[in-house]
Design a protein around this motif. Structure first.
Motif: not given
Length: 228
Positions: A176-186, A221-228
Motif C-alpha cells: 500500500l505504501r509503494r502504491i501510494d508513492k506510485a500514484k504520486y509519481m504518476l 496509465g488510466i490513473f495518470r490520465k484520470y487521477p482519483v
C-alpha cells in the motif's frame, strides 16, 4: 470527519454516545450519523472532512483497533504537522495536488492505527521501530523476514503483532505504501510506468501493473490520465 484537539477540551455526542476529547487527542466519526459538540476550557481544534476509495475501510479498522471514537494518537506532533500542511495550502490558495493530499491523508490514517497505550511496551516499541525500518527501505527488495529481523522477532510473531497493531499484514503495508508513492509519481512526474515500477520496488513492469490494478482498480496509465 476527523477532529484534532490542540488545546482545551471538547464535549461530544456521537450517534447518541457521549464522549470527551482533550488536548492532543483525536476524534474520528462518520459525519453522516447524528453528532454535536461543545467547547470547554478554551477549545482549539483542526477538523478534516475526507472521503475516498479506502476511507470507509480505514475508518472501520481504526475503530476496531481503538474501540472508541475519541483517543490519543501515537504520533500527535506528526499528525498536527500533516493537518497544518493541508490547511496552510488551502489558506494560501496553493491547493496541493490530489495525489499529494491522498498521500498525506493515507499516512495520517496509518498513524491513527498505531496504539499509544502499547507504545511503551517492548512489543509496541518493536512494531513502531519496524514501521520506521520499512519506511526507510520501502523501495528496496525487503520482505517480512527482513523487517522482523530488524526488530529481533520471528517472522510469524512479528506478522501477528503487526496485524494486531495496524490492521494490515506487513506485506499489505509495504504494498500500500509503494502504491501510494506510485500514484504520486504518476500524477506529478513524466516518468514512464516502467521507470516508476522499478523506482517503487517492483522487479518488473508487469508485476507493478498487476499490483496497481488490484489495489487501485485501474491500470497505471488510466490513473495518470484520470487521477482519483
Amino acid at each position: 470527519m476527523l477532529f484534532f484537539v490542540h488545546d482545551g477540551a471538547m464535549e461530544l455526542t456521537l450517534n447518541g454516545t457521549p464522549a470527551i476529547a482533550g488536548a492532543g487527542q483525536i476524534v474520528l466519526f462518520d459525519c453522516r450519523e447524528p453528532y454535536s459538540y461543545a467547547a470547554s476550557d478554551g477549545l482549539e481544534f483542526t477538523w478534516l472532512l475526507f472521503n475516498g476509495l479506502n476511507a470507509r475501510a480505514f475508518y472501520q479498522k481504526i475503530l476496531q483497533a481503538r474501540g472508541r471514537r475519541a483517543f490519543s494518537p501515537a504520533a500527535p506532533a506528526e499528525i498536527a504537522q500533516m493537518l497544518d500542511s493541508l490547511r496552510s495550502a488551502c489558506a494560501e490558495d496553493a491547493r496541493l495536488s490530489e495525489a499529494r493530499c491522498s498521500q498525506l491523508i493515507h499516512r495520517l490514517l496509518c498513524l491513527l492505527l498505531l496504539d499509544e497505550t502499547t507504545e511503551s511496551t517492548a512489543g509496541g516499541d518493536r512494531i513502531a521501530q519496524a514501521i520506521r525500518y520499512m519506511n526507510r527501505h520501502l523501495f528496496e527488495p525487503i520482505g517480512v523476514q527482513d523487517a522482523a529481523a530488524a526488530v529481533s522477532l520471528s517472522p510469524s510473531h512479528f506478522s501477528r503483532q503487526f496485524k494486531a497493531r495496524t490492521g494490515y499484514s506487513p506485506y499489505e503495508y509495504i504494498v500500500l505504501r509503494r502504491i501510494d508513492k506510485a500514484k504520486y509519481m504518476l500524477a506529478s512526474t513524466e516518468l514512464s510506468v516502467k521507470e516508476i515500477a522499478y523506482a517503487t520496488g517492483y522487479n518488473s513492469e508487469e508485476n507493478f501493473i498487476h499490483s496497481f490494478r488490484k489495489n487501485v482498480g485501474v491500470a497505471p496509465g488510466i490513473f495518470r490520465k484520470y487521477p482519483v
